[in-house]
Design a protein around this motif. Structure first.
Motif, short mmCIF file in Angstrom:
data_model
loop_
_atom_site.label_atom_id
_atom_site.label_comp_id
_atom_site.label_asym_id
_atom_site.label_seq_id
_atom_site.Cartn_x
_atom_site.Cartn_y
_atom_site.Cartn_z
N UNK A 65 -13.52 4.54 -32.28
CA UNK A 65 -12.97 5.85 -32.63
C UNK A 65 -11.99 5.65 -33.78
N UNK A 66 -11.53 6.75 -34.35
CA UNK A 66 -10.77 6.66 -35.59
C UNK A 66 -9.49 5.85 -35.41
N UNK A 67 -8.73 6.18 -34.36
CA UNK A 67 -7.45 5.50 -34.19
C UNK A 67 -7.59 4.00 -33.92
N UNK A 68 -8.61 3.64 -33.16
CA UNK A 68 -8.77 2.22 -32.81
C UNK A 68 -9.23 1.38 -33.99
N UNK A 94 -21.24 10.05 -26.96
CA UNK A 94 -20.14 10.55 -27.79
C UNK A 94 -20.54 10.55 -29.26
N UNK A 95 -20.47 11.73 -29.86
CA UNK A 95 -20.84 11.84 -31.28
C UNK A 95 -19.90 10.99 -32.14
N UNK A 96 -18.61 11.01 -31.78
CA UNK A 96 -17.63 10.24 -32.57
C UNK A 96 -17.93 8.75 -32.49
N UNK A 97 -18.26 8.27 -31.30
CA UNK A 97 -18.57 6.84 -31.16
C UNK A 97 -19.79 6.48 -32.01
N UNK A 98 -20.81 7.33 -31.95
CA UNK A 98 -22.03 7.03 -32.72
C UNK A 98 -21.74 6.98 -34.21
N UNK A 99 -21.01 7.99 -34.69
CA UNK A 99 -20.71 8.05 -36.13
C UNK A 99 -19.84 6.87 -36.54
#
Ligand SMILES: Nc1ncnc2c1ncn2[C@@H]1O[C@H](COP(=O)(O)OP(=O)(O)OP(=O)(O)O)[C@@H](O)[C@H]1O
Ligand SMILES: [Mg+2]
Length: 284
Positions: A175-178, A214-219
């Motif tokens: 994810x973005x923060x990690x 999760x769409x965020x994880x995939x992207x």
């Protein structure tokens, strides 16, 4: 010669300790490797995954943790005894028979400040950098792998880990923060490599707590794979799973599948271990 791998990420809670513990256990039970685990984190999470809290209390009381090695450096004493400190055949899993541990201590919190001060006091940048390297020197050749679990910072204790590492892995949640701090971490390691005059090889990014829906994880994973500044995103991801979370508890078990999960979780961890060993064998 042992291959020394550090597990590192500036972000907390991304699965560094979980991955390090599983790597050691699988390297031992599945691949027959002799492994030394080093817990550099004052949160002592890796330590209490590998030995009971009572055993840790006793080790801490009798000065048989890494805090003693660092305290020796700060106070100019030489009380640390590596043979006494190393705990043999740790892990609550019966099948794991060749993992040893150098335990951590909450005392590292205070010592961290004192090691920084030592560096200033002695006036040379590397004065406080080789405490860990020197402490493990007498035993390192006995092992196939030394795995160092670092805290989520690049303070003086983490630098001691890097100073002895041949390579590093970066567990990350996609994810973005990690993933935000990855370039900073790579830069710190690169600069530190120059200071010590030796390469510390980036072995790969381990995707953790992956949620396939999760769409965020995939992207994020797709972007990481395309990112030319990232050497290697390991192709197998570790799913988010309650059983992996529960594996943090020290509880006697027969097998690693029983510990990490029979619904693919153990298999993912085994694949990740195999890939990291392949990377380490070809690049280190
Ligand atoms: N794949 C997973 N699925 C579910 N929970 C997980 C998974 N991996 C780790 N956890 C849980 O997430 C929490 C953080 O994991 P862990 O302690 O391994 O992260 P860390 O990066 O070492 O954290 P810190 O930066 O505090 O040292 C723990 O409670 C752990 O049990
Ligand atoms: Mg940790």
């Amino acid at each position: 010669m042992a291959k020394v791998l550090a597990t590192i990420n500036l972000k907390g809670g991304v699965g560094k300790t979980t991955v390090t513990a599983a790597l050691a256990e699988i390297m031992s039970a599945k691949f027959g490797q002799k492994v030394l685990l080093i817990d550099l984190d004052s949160q002592i999470n890796l330590t209490t995954m590998m030995i009971s809290e009572d055993d840790w209390l006793e080790l801490n009381r009798t000065g048989r943790t890494l805090a003693t090695a660092f305290r020796d450096a700060v106070e100019g004493t030489s009380t640390f005894d590596i043979q006494e400190a190393i705990q043999h055949r740790v892990s609550p899993v019966r099948k794991v028979t060749s993992v040893d541990l150098l335990a951590s201590s909450l005392d590292l919190i205070e010592l961290q400040e004192q090691i920084s001060a030592l560096r200033v006091r002695l006036g040379t940048p590397d004065a406080a950098m080789y405490i860990l390297r020197d402490a493990i020197a007498p035993v390192i050749d006995y092992y196939d792998y030394v795995l160092i679990d670092c805290p989520p910072n690049v303070g003086p204790i983490t630098r001691n880990g890097l100073a002895v590492a041949d390579g590093y892995i970066m567990p990350t949640i996609p994810d973005v923060l990690s993933t935000y701090g990855i370039p900073q971490l790579q830069k710190v390691v690169r600069e530190f490599s120059e200071v010590i005059g030796r390469r510390i090889v980036e072995l790969g990014l381990v995707i953790t707590k992956y949620k396939a829906n999760s769409a965020i994880h995939k992207t994020t994973v797709r972007n990481l794979r395309r990112d030319p500044t990232i050497q290697n995103v390991l192709p197998v991801y570790l799913n988010e799973s309650n059983q992996i979370a529960a594996a943090a508890e020290f509880r006697e078990l027969g097998t690693l599948k029983g510990k990490y999960g029979t619904q693919g979780q153990y298999d993912q961890l085994e694949d990740i271990t195999r890939q990291i060993m392949t990377e380490a064998e070809s690049k280190l």
